[in-house]
Design a protein around this motif. Structure first.
Motif, PDB file in Angstrom:
ATOM      1  N   ASP A  27     -63.866 -20.764  15.506  1.00  0.00           N
ATOM      2  CA  ASP A  27     -62.550 -21.110  14.958  1.00  0.00           C
ATOM      3  C   ASP A  27     -61.846 -19.885  14.374  1.00  0.00           C
ATOM      4  OD1 ASP A  27     -62.867 -23.703  15.708  1.00  0.00           O
ATOM      5  OD2 ASP A  27     -63.293 -24.489  13.711  1.00  0.00           O
ATOM      6  N   LYS A  28     -62.605 -19.016  13.710  1.00  0.00           N
ATOM      7  CA  LYS A  28     -61.998 -17.826  13.109  1.00  0.00           C
ATOM      8  C   LYS A  28     -61.390 -16.930  14.183  1.00  0.00           C
ATOM      9  CE  LYS A  28     -63.048 -13.918  10.049  1.00  0.00           C
ATOM     10  NZ  LYS A  28     -64.105 -13.233   9.252  1.00  0.00           N
ATOM     11  N   THR A  29     -62.071 -16.806  15.322  1.00  0.00           N
ATOM     12  CA  THR A  29     -61.550 -15.998  16.429  1.00  0.00           C
ATOM     13  C   THR A  29     -60.288 -16.625  16.994  1.00  0.00           C
ATOM     14  OG1 THR A  29     -63.781 -15.261  17.005  1.00  0.00           O
ATOM     15  CG2 THR A  29     -62.091 -15.066  18.714  1.00  0.00           C
ATOM     16  N   ILE A  30     -60.288 -17.936  17.113  1.00  0.00           N
ATOM     17  CA  ILE A  30     -59.123 -18.626  17.661  1.00  0.00           C
ATOM     18  C   ILE A  30     -57.920 -18.480  16.738  1.00  0.00           C
ATOM     19  CG2 ILE A  30     -58.209 -20.891  18.294  1.00  0.00           C
ATOM     20  CD1 ILE A  30     -61.027 -21.574  19.305  1.00  0.00           C
ATOM     21  N   VAL A  31     -58.154 -18.534  15.447  1.00  0.00           N
ATOM     22  CA  VAL A  31     -57.066 -18.327  14.486  1.00  0.00           C
ATOM     23  C   VAL A  31     -56.478 -16.926  14.654  1.00  0.00           C
ATOM     24  CG1 VAL A  31     -56.534 -18.059  12.035  1.00  0.00           C
ATOM     25  CG2 VAL A  31     -57.872 -20.017  12.810  1.00  0.00           C
ATOM     26  N   THR A  32     -57.344 -15.927  14.861  1.00  0.00           N
ATOM     27  CA  THR A  32     -56.869 -14.558  15.083  1.00  0.00           C
ATOM     28  C   THR A  32     -56.036 -14.472  16.355  1.00  0.00           C
ATOM     29  OG1 THR A  32     -58.818 -13.638  13.972  1.00  0.00           O
ATOM     30  CG2 THR A  32     -57.592 -12.166  15.434  1.00  0.00           C
ATOM     31  N   ARG A  33     -56.503 -15.109  17.428  1.00  0.00           N
ATOM     32  CA  ARG A  33     -55.755 -15.099  18.684  1.00  0.00           C
ATOM     33  C   ARG A  33     -54.383 -15.742  18.486  1.00  0.00           C
ATOM     34  NH1 ARG A  33     -59.314 -13.349  22.394  1.00  0.00           N
ATOM     35  NH2 ARG A  33     -61.453 -14.138  22.473  1.00  0.00           N
ATOM     36  N   ARG A  34     -54.382 -16.862  17.802  1.00  0.00           N
ATOM     37  CA  ARG A  34     -53.131 -17.592  17.579  1.00  0.00           C
ATOM     38  C   ARG A  34     -52.163 -16.760  16.751  1.00  0.00           C
ATOM     39  NH1 ARG A  34     -52.818 -23.623  14.783  1.00  0.00           N
ATOM     40  NH2 ARG A  34     -50.551 -23.769  14.639  1.00  0.00           N
ATOM     41  N   SER A  35     -52.661 -16.096  15.729  1.00  0.00           N
ATOM     42  CA  SER A  35     -51.808 -15.267  14.864  1.00  0.00           C
ATOM     43  C   SER A  35     -51.195 -14.106  15.646  1.00  0.00           C
ATOM     44  CB  SER A  35     -52.627 -14.717  13.697  1.00  0.00           C
ATOM     45  OG  SER A  35     -53.103 -15.755  12.879  1.00  0.00           O
ATOM     46  N   ALA A  36     -51.993 -13.477  16.494  1.00  0.00           N
ATOM     47  CA  ALA A  36     -51.496 -12.349  17.277  1.00  0.00           C
ATOM     48  C   ALA A  36     -50.378 -12.773  18.219  1.00  0.00           C
ATOM     49  CB  ALA A  36     -52.641 -11.731  18.070  1.00  0.00           C
ATOM     50  N   ILE A  37     -50.590 -13.883  18.913  1.00  0.00           N
ATOM     51  CA  ILE A  37     -49.596 -14.378  19.866  1.00  0.00           C
ATOM     52  C   ILE A  37     -48.325 -14.801  19.152  1.00  0.00           C
ATOM     53  CG2 ILE A  37     -49.128 -16.175  21.590  1.00  0.00           C
ATOM     54  CD1 ILE A  37     -52.277 -16.145  22.035  1.00  0.00           C
ATOM     55  N   SER A  38     -48.493 -15.483  18.024  1.00  0.00           N
ATOM     56  CA  SER A  38     -47.339 -15.912  17.238  1.00  0.00           C
ATOM     57  C   SER A  38     -46.522 -14.721  16.749  1.00  0.00           C
ATOM     58  CB  SER A  38     -47.803 -16.755  16.047  1.00  0.00           C
ATOM     59  OG  SER A  38     -46.704 -17.118  15.237  1.00  0.00           O
ATOM     60  N   ARG A  39     -47.215 -13.671  16.275  1.00  0.00           N
ATOM     61  CA  ARG A  39     -46.508 -12.487  15.778  1.00  0.00           C
ATOM     62  C   ARG A  39     -45.765 -11.785  16.911  1.00  0.00           C
ATOM     63  NH1 ARG A  39     -47.117  -8.852  11.288  1.00  0.00           N
ATOM     64  NH2 ARG A  39     -45.277  -7.500  11.393  1.00  0.00           N
TER      65      ARG A  39
END
Length: 341
Positions: A79-91
């Motif tokens: 989940d922590k990795t997925i949150v990082t992926r999501r944050s990067a794409i959103s930014r």
């Protein structure tokens, strides 16, 4: 069909890095380490977008991001990795209109899509059912007779494009894998191709093709057709072009779409949130078609197909099994089942 302007991924990532590393407000800047992580994760998403959804950077929407993160979860990401992926794409998508306004990417701010993150509800989680999709976005595939129609209507140069379409279908390769086949990776005696690891989610593997491709390969490789392509002698790839060492993914898409239009196979499926019309036949549909038709024929079981396609998660492959099972049930109802003496 509406077309979004194309932007080069490397150029966009370079502009993105400069933007997030040099914000006027120190609180908005990111460290070099964070920037590197963001760039890597945006690249993963854009490559997935092209391979799995047949879309460009400017065509991404909420459904794409949601399904991508579900795929990451199904592949074992924490989940922590997925949150990082999501944050990067959103930014990245948050900064894209500003980069366009500042001239850092060659599009207008109006051409930039809404940030895919904006479409999420507060209750969304990465653990929801794998690849749940909106109406109109279910997996599409072609029955064998339509695959034949497709390659029979391949545009010029016909030998190359027939080989391209039939090889994509028989091997189930991703578009990015197909474009990067090297001549030396083909074992013509055993009819096998070594597929290198071209994405973070796929290790190297071997795929096979059928004897029906022998003639096309001979004509392309031994008959002088490949060698006639300008600069082919400088390329180690199966499909060189006059512009580059190997054919581009966009060129493959054009070939497949032209063939589908000529064969009367294309149809509009839905219009995404960026206003682009998605059509039934794209290169990735050949991968779907290979998977579903193989399971229907019983040529491979689901575990063997998982390995053949390079899926890390069995759940991804089982999506095709469900489609094949549903079609069998529909056929039973339509034809009345087995005879009863």
């Amino acid at each position: 069909m509406a077309q979004a302007a194309d932007i080069d991924l490397d150029d966009a990532l370079t502009a993105f890095e400069k933007t997030i590393r040099n914000k006027p407000n120190q609180a908005d800047r990111v460290s070099e380490r964070t920037a590197t992580s963001y760039l890597r994760n945006v690249r993963f998403f854009v490559e997935w977008l092209a391979e799995e959804r047949d879309k460009e950077i400017l065509e991404a929407d909420t459904s794409d991001l949601r399904v991508y993160l579900q795929d990451c979860s199904a592949s074992g990401d924490k989940d922590k990795t997925i949150v990082t992926r999501r944050s990067a794409i959103s930014r990245f998508y948050a900064e894209l209109p500003k980069m366009a306004e500042d001239g850092r990417v060659p599009v207008t701010p109006e051409a930039c899509p809404e940030n895919p993150e904006e479409g999420y509800g507060a209750t969304w989680t990465v653990r929801e059912s794998h690849k749940s999709q909106q109406s109109g976005e279910e997996i599409q595939y072609l029955p064998p007779e339509d695959v034949k129609k497709l390659w029979q209507h391949a545009p010029s140069p016909k030998v190359r494009n027939k080989l391209l379409i039939r090889l994509a279908y028989q091997t189930g390769m991703r578009v990015s894998e197909l474009t990067e086949i090297k001549v030396q990776s083909i074992n013509r005696a055993e009819r096998k191709i070594r597929v290198p690891a071209v994405t973070s989610k796929s290790g190297s593997r071997k795929v096979a093709y059928k004897p029906s491709l022998d003639s096309l390969l001979r004509r392309w490789l031994d008959g002088g057709l490949r060698d006639a392509v300008p600069r082919a002698s400088e390329s180690e790839y199966l499909f060189p072009t006059r512009e580059a060492e190997h054919i581009s993914r966009e060129s493959v898409r054009r070939v497949v779409r032209k063939a589908a239009d000529s064969a009367g196979l294309n149809q509009e499926i839905y219009t995404d949130t960026t206003g682009n019309t998605r059509t039934k036949v794209s290169p990735h549909i050949l991968r779907h078609s290979m998977a579903v038709n193989t399971l229907k024929a019983g040529t491979l079981n689901v575990r063997e197909l998982q390995e053949f396609l390079g899926h890390h998660s069995l759940e991804m492959t089982e999506t095709y099994l469900q489609i094949a099972s549903d079609d069998a049930t529909d056929a039973y109802r339509e034809r009345g089942g087995p005879p009863e003496g």
